[in-house]
Design a protein around this motif. Structure first.
Motif, PDB file in Angstrom:
ATOM      1  N   ARG A  15      38.199  37.140  45.370  1.00 32.91           N
ATOM      2  CA  ARG A  15      38.188  37.839  44.340  1.00 32.91           C
ATOM      3  C   ARG A  15      38.654  37.369  42.420  1.00 32.91           C
ATOM      4  O   ARG A  15      39.334  36.423  42.456  1.00 32.91           O
ATOM      5  CB  ARG A  15      38.829  38.853  44.381  1.00 32.91           C
ATOM      6  CG  ARG A  15      38.096  39.264  46.070  1.00 32.91           C
ATOM      7  CD  ARG A  15      36.731  39.302  46.052  1.00 32.91           C
ATOM      8  NE  ARG A  15      36.764  39.820  47.908  1.00 32.91           N
ATOM      9  CZ  ARG A  15      35.635  39.407  48.577  1.00 32.91           C
ATOM     10  NH1 ARG A  15      34.229  38.542  47.239  1.00 32.91           N
ATOM     11  NH2 ARG A  15      35.370  39.555  49.255  1.00 32.91           N
ATOM     12  N   THR A  16      37.915  38.010  41.246  1.00 33.86           N
ATOM     13  CA  THR A  16      38.401  38.123  39.967  1.00 33.86           C
ATOM     14  C   THR A  16      40.060  38.561  39.864  1.00 33.86           C
ATOM     15  O   THR A  16      40.370  39.330  40.636  1.00 33.86           O
ATOM     16  CB  THR A  16      38.031  39.132  39.378  1.00 33.86           C
ATOM     17  OG1 THR A  16      36.422  38.548  39.392  1.00 33.86           O
ATOM     18  CG2 THR A  16      38.496  38.652  37.742  1.00 33.86           C
ATOM     19  N   HIS A  17      40.920  37.239  39.422  1.00 31.92           N
ATOM     20  CA  HIS A  17      42.252  37.738  39.102  1.00 31.92           C
ATOM     21  C   HIS A  17      43.022  37.211  40.424  1.00 31.92           C
ATOM     22  O   HIS A  17      44.391  38.194  40.714  1.00 31.92           O
ATOM     23  CB  HIS A  17      42.719  38.557  38.551  1.00 31.92           C
ATOM     24  CG  HIS A  17      42.201  38.680  37.138  1.00 31.92           C
ATOM     25  ND1 HIS A  17      42.209  39.381  35.441  1.00 31.92           N
ATOM     26  CD2 HIS A  17      41.530  37.979  36.353  1.00 31.92           C
ATOM     27  CE1 HIS A  17      41.719  38.850  34.954  1.00 31.92           C
ATOM     28  NE2 HIS A  17      40.923  38.119  35.183  1.00 31.92           N
ATOM     29  N   HIS A  20      31.778  28.693  41.326  1.00 38.42           N
ATOM     30  CA  HIS A  20      32.534  29.621  40.945  1.00 38.42           C
ATOM     31  C   HIS A  20      33.562  29.880  39.916  1.00 38.42           C
ATOM     32  O   HIS A  20      33.204  28.673  39.034  1.00 38.42           O
ATOM     33  CB  HIS A  20      33.590  29.040  41.738  1.00 38.42           C
ATOM     34  CG  HIS A  20      34.248  28.470  42.082  1.00 38.42           C
ATOM     35  ND1 HIS A  20      35.911  27.106  41.794  1.00 38.42           N
ATOM     36  CD2 HIS A  20      33.865  26.849  41.987  1.00 38.42           C
ATOM     37  CE1 HIS A  20      35.725  26.071  41.496  1.00 38.42           C
ATOM     38  NE2 HIS A  20      34.501  25.628  41.546  1.00 38.42           N
ATOM     39  N   ARG A  21      34.374  30.645  39.123  1.00 38.69           N
ATOM     40  CA  ARG A  21      35.141  30.440  38.228  1.00 38.69           C
ATOM     41  C   ARG A  21      36.668  30.570  38.210  1.00 38.69           C
ATOM     42  O   ARG A  21      37.104  30.640  39.453  1.00 38.69           O
ATOM     43  CB  ARG A  21      34.692  31.811  37.568  1.00 38.69           C
ATOM     44  CG  ARG A  21      32.918  32.445  37.592  1.00 38.69           C
ATOM     45  CD  ARG A  21      33.009  33.250  36.515  1.00 38.69           C
ATOM     46  NE  ARG A  21      31.019  33.804  36.632  1.00 38.69           N
ATOM     47  CZ  ARG A  21      30.379  34.873  35.878  1.00 38.69           C
ATOM     48  NH1 ARG A  21      31.344  35.081  34.821  1.00 38.69           N
ATOM     49  NH2 ARG A  21      29.727  35.041  36.158  1.00 38.69           N
ATOM     50  N   ASP A  33      40.019  31.555  35.376  1.00 31.09           N
ATOM     51  CA  ASP A  33      40.630  32.641  34.700  1.00 31.09           C
ATOM     52  C   ASP A  33      40.059  31.175  32.842  1.00 31.09           C
ATOM     53  O   ASP A  33      41.408  30.435  32.809  1.00 31.09           O
ATOM     54  CB  ASP A  33      41.690  33.204  34.282  1.00 31.09           C
ATOM     55  CG  ASP A  33      40.870  33.905  35.729  1.00 31.09           C
ATOM     56  OD1 ASP A  33      40.420  34.578  35.656  1.00 31.09           O
ATOM     57  OD2 ASP A  33      42.127  34.391  36.345  1.00 31.09           O
ATOM     58  N   ARG A  43      38.371  46.331  40.505  1.00 28.53           N
ATOM     59  CA  ARG A  43      38.879  47.100  39.229  1.00 28.53           C
ATOM     60  C   ARG A  43      39.554  47.885  38.558  1.00 28.53           C
ATOM     61  O   ARG A  43      39.979  49.062  40.145  1.00 28.53           O
ATOM     62  CB  ARG A  43      37.391  48.011  38.629  1.00 28.53           C
ATOM     63  CG  ARG A  43      37.470  47.807  36.827  1.00 28.53           C
ATOM     64  CD  ARG A  43      37.251  46.188  36.512  1.00 28.53           C
ATOM     65  NE  ARG A  43      36.484  45.058  36.861  1.00 28.53           N
ATOM     66  CZ  ARG A  43      35.913  44.086  36.254  1.00 28.53           C
ATOM     67  NH1 ARG A  43      37.140  43.844  35.263  1.00 28.53           N
ATOM     68  NH2 ARG A  43      35.437  43.266  36.273  1.00 28.53           N
TER      69      ARG A  43
END
Length: 312
Positions: free
Chosen positions: A235-237, A135-136, A138, A191
């Motif tokens: 989810r991203t951000h 997992h990432r 930011d 997006r």
């Protein structure tokens, strides 16, 4: 090239890939399927490229595992704050400013570059000698991040995130004072339709993906609030977008924030991946780590507490 030879002892009727996954627990099923497709498996002396054949008692199976290909990236000695490590996985307390993956504008100096130096003998994931970023976080979000060292660990940890059994908890300082003490934000994220560098709340019909964030107030600080967030999806951000959408953006967020200065020099958003709980991919024991927040985060809290005390 490593060669493994097996002889099926009893009639199981198992598919080839399932049988090999049971016999070779260090390899994930997807990696075994990849090896079959690439012609690295022989059954009774003949190359077999289909995973669907059934094995039977007496079958001789030979499996060749190519050496993991080195990743075309430079290993770089970058200090790492290690919270947990064994031969399967690594959990770090990521600092602000450290990009996780190389990308345009960040060709090196990333967490992956640092991991290649820290773990020079990675067995490889999907046939490539690389760390498995499960997992990432930011660039400017700090805190706990898990990295798989093996193919097995990578598949297992990803499955935990998809099944929502792994728990990710964050601390964040937001603008404003929510009227209630806790809540759930269930708004899909995709997006941004105009700005492709940003994410936004986007309906499922327009391509958004389900995103659920649980939140609870830990401390009210005048016109600021310390909140405990728990992710149900990743989810991203996600936290940054959800917080901004309900009118309480994360303090210091350069993309979704208000732009107001709080008088404290922050490297980015005041968001910290505080606690991570997951199941060990081999022992199946539960591992829970807590990442101490960085000095900038604690300084921000101290300043806001002083201001709140003066104004009350």
């Amino acid at each position: 090239m490593n060669e493994i030879n097996l002889q099926v002892q009893e009639t199981s009727g198992d598919r080839l890939d399932r049988y090999l996954a049971q016999e070779l627990p260090d390899l994930s099923r997807s990696r075994i399927q990849q090896l079959i497709e690439q012609g690295n498996v022989q059954v009774n002396g003949k190359v077999c490229t289909t995973k669907k054949i059934n094995v039977k008692a007496g079958d001789r199976i030979s499996l060749e595992i190519p050496e993991a290909q080195p990743l075309e990236l430079q290993a770089q000695e970058i200090p790492l704050d290690i919270l947990y490590e064994d031969d399967q996985l690594l959990i770090l307390n990521k600092p602000a400013g450290l990009v996780v993956h190389p990308a345009p504008g960040h060709a090196d100096g990333t967490l992956v570059n640092a991991l290649l130096a820290h773990c020079p003998n990675l067995p490889g994931i999907g046939g490539v000698q690389r760390p498995g970023i499960v997992h990432r976080l930011d660039k400017d979000t700090t805190g706990a991040i898990a990295i798989a060292k093996t193919d097995l660990a990578y598949q297992h940890l990803q499955a935990q995130l998809q099944a929502k059994t792994a728990r990710r908890e964050y601390l964040g300082v937001v603008y404003g004072a929510p009227k209630v003490e806790s809540g759930i934000i269930d708004l899909p994220i995709g997006r941004h339709p105009q700005d492709r560098k940003k994410m936004a709340v986007v309906s499922l019909e327009q391509g958004g993906r389900s995103a659920i964030t649980h939140w609870q107030i830990l401390e009210r600080l005048g016109n600021y609030t310390l909140i405990h967030f728990q992710l149900e999806t990743g989810r991203t951000h996600q936290i940054r977008v959800h917080s901004a959408k309900i009118g309480h953006p994360i303090v210091g967020d350069p993309i979704y924030g208000s732009g107001r200065s709080v008088g404290v020099n922050l490297p980015g958003q005041a968001l910290h991946a505080w606690r991570l709980k997951l199941q060990h991919p081999v022992s199946l024991d539960w591992i829970e780590v807590t990442a101490p927040p960085p000095q900038t985060f604690t300084t921000l809290l101290e300043v806001l507490r002083r201001r709140a005390a003066i104004s009350s």
